[in-house]
Design a protein around this motif. Sequence first.
Motif, short mmCIF file in Angstrom:
data_model
loop_
_atom_site.label_atom_id
_atom_site.label_comp_id
_atom_site.label_asym_id
_atom_site.label_seq_id
_atom_site.Cartn_x
_atom_site.Cartn_y
_atom_site.Cartn_z
N MET A 1 -1.73 -37.08 -69.02
CA MET A 1 -2.13 -37.38 -67.66
C MET A 1 -1.16 -36.72 -66.71
SD MET A 1 -2.97 -41.13 -66.42
CE MET A 1 -1.33 -41.62 -66.73
N ASP A 2 -1.68 -36.24 -65.63
CA ASP A 2 -0.85 -35.47 -64.73
C ASP A 2 -1.02 -36.03 -63.34
OD1 ASP A 2 -0.45 -33.39 -62.82
OD2 ASP A 2 -2.29 -32.51 -63.43
N THR A 3 -0.01 -35.88 -62.48
CA THR A 3 -0.20 -36.36 -61.14
C THR A 3 0.18 -35.35 -60.11
OG1 THR A 3 1.85 -37.21 -60.54
CG2 THR A 3 0.53 -38.57 -61.93
N HIS A 4 0.56 -35.88 -58.95
CA HIS A 4 0.75 -35.03 -57.78
C HIS A 4 1.79 -33.95 -58.02
CE1 HIS A 4 0.85 -33.82 -53.74
NE2 HIS A 4 2.09 -34.06 -53.65
N PRO A 5 1.59 -32.79 -57.46
CA PRO A 5 2.42 -31.63 -57.51
C PRO A 5 3.83 -31.96 -57.11
CG PRO A 5 1.14 -31.68 -55.53
CD PRO A 5 0.74 -32.82 -56.34
N GLY A 6 4.58 -30.98 -57.28
CA GLY A 6 5.95 -31.17 -57.02
C GLY A 6 6.49 -31.97 -58.15
N HIS A 185 -8.69 -45.26 -51.00
CA HIS A 185 -8.60 -46.44 -51.87
C HIS A 185 -7.33 -46.40 -52.72
CE1 HIS A 185 -12.54 -48.08 -50.88
NE2 HIS A 185 -12.89 -46.81 -50.72
N PRO A 186 -6.18 -46.50 -52.07
CA PRO A 186 -4.92 -46.45 -52.82
C PRO A 186 -4.70 -47.68 -53.69
CG PRO A 186 -4.52 -47.01 -50.52
CD PRO A 186 -5.96 -46.63 -50.61
N GLU A 187 -5.54 -48.71 -53.53
CA GLU A 187 -5.40 -49.92 -54.35
C GLU A 187 -5.96 -49.71 -55.76
OE1 GLU A 187 -9.57 -50.20 -52.82
OE2 GLU A 187 -7.65 -49.44 -52.11
N LYS A 188 -6.67 -48.60 -55.99
CA LYS A 188 -7.23 -48.28 -57.30
C LYS A 188 -6.48 -47.10 -57.91
CE LYS A 188 -10.75 -51.17 -56.73
NZ LYS A 188 -10.84 -52.44 -57.50
N LEU A 189 -6.49 -47.05 -59.25
CA LEU A 189 -6.00 -45.87 -59.96
C LEU A 189 -7.21 -45.16 -60.55
CD1 LEU A 189 -3.78 -44.09 -61.20
CD2 LEU A 189 -3.69 -45.70 -63.12
N ASN A 228 -2.30 -42.20 -56.73
CA ASN A 228 -3.34 -43.03 -57.36
C ASN A 228 -4.41 -42.22 -58.06
OD1 ASN A 228 -4.53 -42.07 -54.94
ND2 ASN A 228 -5.95 -43.79 -54.92
N VAL A 229 -4.15 -40.95 -58.31
CA VAL A 229 -5.09 -40.08 -59.02
C VAL A 229 -4.35 -39.40 -60.16
CG1 VAL A 229 -6.62 -38.08 -58.86
CG2 VAL A 229 -6.46 -39.69 -56.94
N ALA A 230 -4.88 -39.53 -61.35
CA ALA A 230 -4.25 -38.95 -62.53
C ALA A 230 -5.28 -38.20 -63.35
CB ALA A 230 -3.60 -40.06 -63.38
N VAL A 231 -4.79 -37.33 -64.23
CA VAL A 231 -5.65 -36.54 -65.10
C VAL A 231 -5.15 -36.67 -66.52
CG1 VAL A 231 -6.50 -34.23 -65.65
CG2 VAL A 231 -6.14 -34.88 -63.25
N PHE A 232 -6.06 -36.97 -67.45
CA PHE A 232 -5.74 -36.91 -68.88
C PHE A 232 -6.53 -35.76 -69.48
CE2 PHE A 232 -6.69 -38.07 -73.34
CZ PHE A 232 -5.40 -38.02 -73.83
#
Length: 287
Positions: A1-6, A185-189, A228-232
């Motif tokens: 899972m990957d998240t925000h850049p930087g 919707h930052p309350e959700k992942l 709050n956004v991820a990638v697998f």
Amino acid sequence: MDTHPGNRPARALVAVLALLLVGAMLLLPGAVRPASAADNSAPPAAPVKLVFAHHSVGQNWLDDEQGGLGTALAANNYFVSDTNYGWGPDAIGDRTDIPNWPEWFTGPQAATYTTALYGLNEQNSPYTRTFADPGGSNQIVLFKSCFPNSSLAGHPDDPPSPGYELTVGNAKWVYNQLLSYFGAHPEKLFVVVTAPPNSESGYAANARAFNTWLLDSWRTENHYSLANVAVFDFYNVLTGPDNHHRLVGGVETHPVTAGMNGAYYRTAADDDHPNAAGSRKATAEFV
């Protein structure tokens, strides 16, 4: 899972979900590659509700007799529900191709569909639940398209282009549209599970390029600053025995074997559904 850049690619889902509760919704799925510090992969102390939108590949992944994902998540304190064919208002569960995701999240009836998705507490696949519904709405949303979506036309480096066809450019554009909803919707992942590979060699380079973009560049290019956004990268895991997306000693790793861009774990010569070995490999790396 990957998240925000930087902080590019990401912390393992379990670590993120533990922080979801312990850190009062402090979602931290991002980490550099390799991670600058060890990630905590401990399960959450209290149950977390998770819903998975999928079709047949997801069903096999969840299935106790195939991938065992449902049981593995339950063992880590996640209460799992899932959609499948025929589920939901207007049978929205029938439509999980990449061009369909805006209908779920940003279209005219999106509020109806997401309300149903967040409130879902039913099973539509065979997996074991070991504890009762803890109540409340689903906090984590996994969503995945099936292997036909790896047959993306166009060219590997095509930029985003408006449209709802299965092309590299249209697929990038579709995912870009979703970020406006996720950002509200930052309350959700929200966890994007990349579409598994298939055996159509003519599209393999496009599939590799698109999923690499989704993992590494999607949020960067859109200046998406929330966590709050991820990638697998389910796709990469299923392209070869040495291709992974996992946490090793607290460090997220994503090795890729050059030239291995197609379905490695096939059910049969004429069936690109991942077999049990591939599905269980993905379970181990996801959880």
